[in-house]
Every structure is written in C-alpha cells, then in structure tokens.
Design a protein around this motif. Structure first.
Motif, PDB file in Angstrom:
ATOM      1  N   VAL A   1       0.847  -1.211   0.000  1.00 61.88           N
ATOM      2  CA  VAL A   1       0.000   0.000   0.000  1.00 61.88           C
ATOM      3  C   VAL A   1       0.879   1.256   0.000  1.00 61.88           C
ATOM      4  O   VAL A   1       0.595   2.236  -0.710  1.00 61.88           O
ATOM      5  CB  VAL A   1      -0.968   0.001   1.215  1.00 61.88           C
ATOM      6  CG1 VAL A   1      -1.740   1.311   1.297  1.00 61.88           C
ATOM      7  CG2 VAL A   1      -1.932  -1.165   1.127  1.00 61.88           C
ATOM      8  N   THR A   2       1.967   1.211   0.771  1.00 65.91           N
ATOM      9  CA  THR A   2       2.884   2.355   0.831  1.00 65.91           C
ATOM     10  C   THR A   2       3.482   2.649  -0.545  1.00 65.91           C
ATOM     11  O   THR A   2       3.549   3.808  -0.973  1.00 65.91           O
ATOM     12  CB  THR A   2       4.016   2.067   1.857  1.00 65.91           C
ATOM     13  OG1 THR A   2       3.410   1.903   3.144  1.00 65.91           O
ATOM     14  CG2 THR A   2       5.031   3.181   1.912  1.00 65.91           C
ATOM     15  N   LEU A   3       3.892   1.591  -1.254  1.00 66.12           N
ATOM     16  CA  LEU A   3       4.472   1.771  -2.590  1.00 66.12           C
ATOM     17  C   LEU A   3       3.406   2.263  -3.569  1.00 66.12           C
ATOM     18  O   LEU A   3       3.658   3.133  -4.399  1.00 66.12           O
ATOM     19  CB  LEU A   3       5.091   0.456  -3.083  1.00 66.12           C
ATOM     20  CG  LEU A   3       6.352   0.024  -2.332  1.00 66.12           C
ATOM     21  CD1 LEU A   3       6.781  -1.378  -2.759  1.00 66.12           C
ATOM     22  CD2 LEU A   3       7.493   1.011  -2.561  1.00 66.12           C
ATOM     23  N   TRP A   4       2.200   1.713  -3.430  1.00 65.68           N
ATOM     24  CA  TRP A   4       1.105   2.132  -4.314  1.00 65.68           C
ATOM     25  C   TRP A   4       0.778   3.612  -4.095  1.00 65.68           C
ATOM     26  O   TRP A   4       0.600   4.370  -5.049  1.00 65.68           O
ATOM     27  CB  TRP A   4      -0.131   1.259  -4.077  1.00 65.68           C
ATOM     28  CG  TRP A   4      -1.266   1.630  -4.967  1.00 65.68           C
ATOM     29  CD1 TRP A   4      -1.439   1.277  -6.273  1.00 65.68           C
ATOM     30  CD2 TRP A   4      -2.377   2.487  -4.631  1.00 65.68           C
ATOM     31  NE1 TRP A   4      -2.587   1.850  -6.768  1.00 65.68           N
ATOM     32  CE2 TRP A   4      -3.181   2.595  -5.781  1.00 65.68           C
ATOM     33  CE3 TRP A   4      -2.753   3.161  -3.472  1.00 65.68           C
ATOM     34  CZ2 TRP A   4      -4.353   3.356  -5.811  1.00 65.68           C
ATOM     35  CZ3 TRP A   4      -3.916   3.914  -3.489  1.00 65.68           C
ATOM     36  CH2 TRP A   4      -4.708   4.004  -4.646  1.00 65.68           C
ATOM     37  N   LEU A   5       0.729   4.008  -2.801  1.00 64.57           N
ATOM     38  CA  LEU A   5       0.445   5.415  -2.491  1.00 64.57           C
ATOM     39  C   LEU A   5       1.526   6.320  -3.082  1.00 64.57           C
ATOM     40  O   LEU A   5       1.226   7.386  -3.605  1.00 64.57           O
ATOM     41  CB  LEU A   5       0.383   5.619  -0.971  1.00 64.57           C
ATOM     42  CG  LEU A   5      -0.899   5.170  -0.265  1.00 64.57           C
ATOM     43  CD1 LEU A   5      -0.699   5.185   1.248  1.00 64.57           C
ATOM     44  CD2 LEU A   5      -2.079   6.060  -0.661  1.00 64.57           C
TER      45      LEU A   5
ATOM     46  N   PHE B   1      12.933   8.752  -5.782  1.00 67.84           N
ATOM     47  CA  PHE B   1      12.335   7.436  -5.505  1.00 67.84           C
ATOM     48  C   PHE B   1      11.024   7.263  -6.266  1.00 67.84           C
ATOM     49  O   PHE B   1      10.800   6.245  -6.924  1.00 67.84           O
ATOM     50  CB  PHE B   1      12.109   7.283  -3.999  1.00 67.84           C
ATOM     51  CG  PHE B   1      11.396   6.020  -3.626  1.00 67.84           C
ATOM     52  CD1 PHE B   1      12.026   4.786  -3.774  1.00 67.84           C
ATOM     53  CD2 PHE B   1      10.098   6.049  -3.133  1.00 67.84           C
ATOM     54  CE1 PHE B   1      11.371   3.605  -3.441  1.00 67.84           C
ATOM     55  CE2 PHE B   1       9.433   4.880  -2.797  1.00 67.84           C
ATOM     56  CZ  PHE B   1      10.070   3.655  -2.953  1.00 67.84           C
ATOM     57  N   VAL B   2      10.170   8.278  -6.186  1.00 71.75           N
ATOM     58  CA  VAL B   2       8.870   8.207  -6.868  1.00 71.75           C
ATOM     59  C   VAL B   2       9.077   8.152  -8.385  1.00 71.75           C
ATOM     60  O   VAL B   2       8.388   7.397  -9.089  1.00 71.75           O
ATOM     61  CB  VAL B   2       7.972   9.404  -6.467  1.00 71.75           C
ATOM     62  CG1 VAL B   2       6.729   9.463  -7.334  1.00 71.75           C
ATOM     63  CG2 VAL B   2       7.593   9.301  -4.990  1.00 71.75           C
TER      64      VAL B   2
ATOM     65  N   PHE C   1       4.423  10.849  -3.271  1.00 69.56           N
ATOM     66  CA  PHE C   1       5.316  10.976  -2.109  1.00 69.56           C
ATOM     67  C   PHE C   1       5.316   9.695  -1.287  1.00 69.56           C
ATOM     68  O   PHE C   1       4.347   8.929  -1.314  1.00 69.56           O
ATOM     69  CB  PHE C   1       4.959  12.191  -1.240  1.00 69.56           C
ATOM     70  CG  PHE C   1       3.509  12.250  -0.834  1.00 69.56           C
ATOM     71  CD1 PHE C   1       3.042  11.519   0.241  1.00 69.56           C
ATOM     72  CD2 PHE C   1       2.608  13.049  -1.538  1.00 69.56           C
ATOM     73  CE1 PHE C   1       1.715  11.571   0.622  1.00 69.56           C
ATOM     74  CE2 PHE C   1       1.263  13.108  -1.162  1.00 69.56           C
ATOM     75  CZ  PHE C   1       0.816  12.367  -0.086  1.00 69.56           C
ATOM     76  N   SER C   2       6.427   9.473  -0.577  1.00 75.63           N
ATOM     77  CA  SER C   2       6.607   8.247   0.203  1.00 75.63           C
ATOM     78  C   SER C   2       7.268   8.607   1.537  1.00 75.63           C
ATOM     79  O   SER C   2       7.643   9.768   1.740  1.00 75.63           O
ATOM     80  CB  SER C   2       7.511   7.281  -0.567  1.00 75.63           C
ATOM     81  OG  SER C   2       8.863   7.666  -0.389  1.00 75.63           O
TER      82      SER C   2
END
Ligand SMILES: [Zn+2]
Length: 194
Positions: free
Chosen positions: A151-155, A175-176, A161-162
């Motif tokens: 979910v974090t990667l999908w967001l 990163f994004v 943003f991460s």
C-alpha cells in the motif's frame, strides 16, 4: 508487532487524511514512538553474558505503552503541527493503533504476552492482553507488513510521495520517479488526468 510494521501502519493511517508533509511525519512517528522503551534491548543483549547484566529491556519494555505517554506525544504533535487539532487527534489515534497491534501479535519467543500497563503510573491494575495473541514472528505479522508495504508503494506511485520525504524531499522525488518509470501509468489514466 515490529517497529517496521508500526511505522508502515502509521504512514498508511496518516495518508487516510489530508495532511501536509510535517503533519504526516508526526502522525506516522506517533505509531512507532511507544517502542523507544524497547531500546533497552541493546544494552541487555550486550551485557547478557557479563557479571552484571543490564535487564533494561525486561524491566522497561512496554513502560511507555501508556495513556500518559500518549498524551505527551499528543502535546508534542500539537506544538509542532500547523494543522494542530487534526494532527493531534490523528497522532493520538496512531499511538493507540500501535497498542492495538501489540495486543494482537507481539508474543515473545518464550510465550510471554508483554501485557500493556495502560494506566501506569497511575494504576497498575489494568494490563491489556489478548489470549489469542500471536507471536512477534508469526505469519500474520509477515502478511500485515507485506500488505502495508504494498500500500505504501502504491500510495507513492499514485500520490507522488513516500516515507522517504521524512529524510529528504529530493531523495523522495527520485524514488517516486524511479517507481513511476518502472510501472508507467496506463495511457488511459494519462488522458483522464490530462
Ligand atoms: Zn510496542
């Protein structure tokens, strides 16, 4: 659960609300911060075989998993946030999510449940524990962590943003960008989004 799971939980939780970068960090960290009482694990392991072992983990772990400390954390969030009340309430909820996760699955390798002394130092009578609590290294925790990571990667892919933004906005941008290059948005998305 492990600090990594708590961190990802806090991040995903923070992303359920409309928050700015600093506020997101505060809500995320509120979900990890109870575990600073577990840092005693380092001196305890280092002195394990010495003549005077320090039992700081055994003695103090879960000492900050309390209502009182959650109020301290809420006060810090209130002082540092721009979206004050929203961030404070979310930080408080995030902190309690940590406690909830610990009750669910933080049983030690020796089977000890690590009950949560929620009302310490005012009262020691309330000890939160659940009979069905699974172990810290149980498959449930692995699955939950994997889902949260996804979910974090999908967001990050979706919103741009991460958690890397907590260290550096520039590194987060890179990163994004890498993530989006690896998994390009479909053409249809591009057209709809203009
Ligand atoms: Zn904990």
């Amino acid at each position: 659960m492990s600090p990594v799971t708590h961190f990802l939980t806090g991040w995903v939780f923070a992303n359920c609300a409309k928050l700015e970068r600093r506020e997101r960090a505060l809500v995320t960290l509120a979900c990890v911060v109870p575990d600073i009482d577990g840092l005693g694990i380092i001196p305890e392991l280092l002195t394990r075989n010495s003549a005077h072992p320090l039992l700081w983990f055994t003695l103090y772990h879960h000492r900050l998993h309390t209502l009182a400390f959650s109020l301290v954390v809420a006060a810090v969030a209130f002082a540092l946030a721009r979206q004050r009340w929203k961030t404070t309430l979310l930080a408080l909820a995030s902190f309690h999510l940590h406690l909830f996760e610990d009750v669910l699955g933080s049983r030690g390798p020796d089977g000890y449940q690590w009950p949560i002394p929620y009302l310490t130092p005012f009262s020691h009578s309330l000890q939160l524990a659940w009979r069905g609590e699974w172990a810290l290294n149980a498959w449930q925790n692995v699955v939950i962590t994997a889902v949260l990571l996804f979910v974090t990667l999908w967001l990050a892919w979706r919103r741009g943003f991460s958690p890397v933004e907590m260290i550096s906005a520039k590194a987060d941008f890179a990163f994004v960008a890498t993530l989006r290059r690896r998994f390009p948005r479909r053409l249809r998305d591009e057209v709809v989004r203009g």
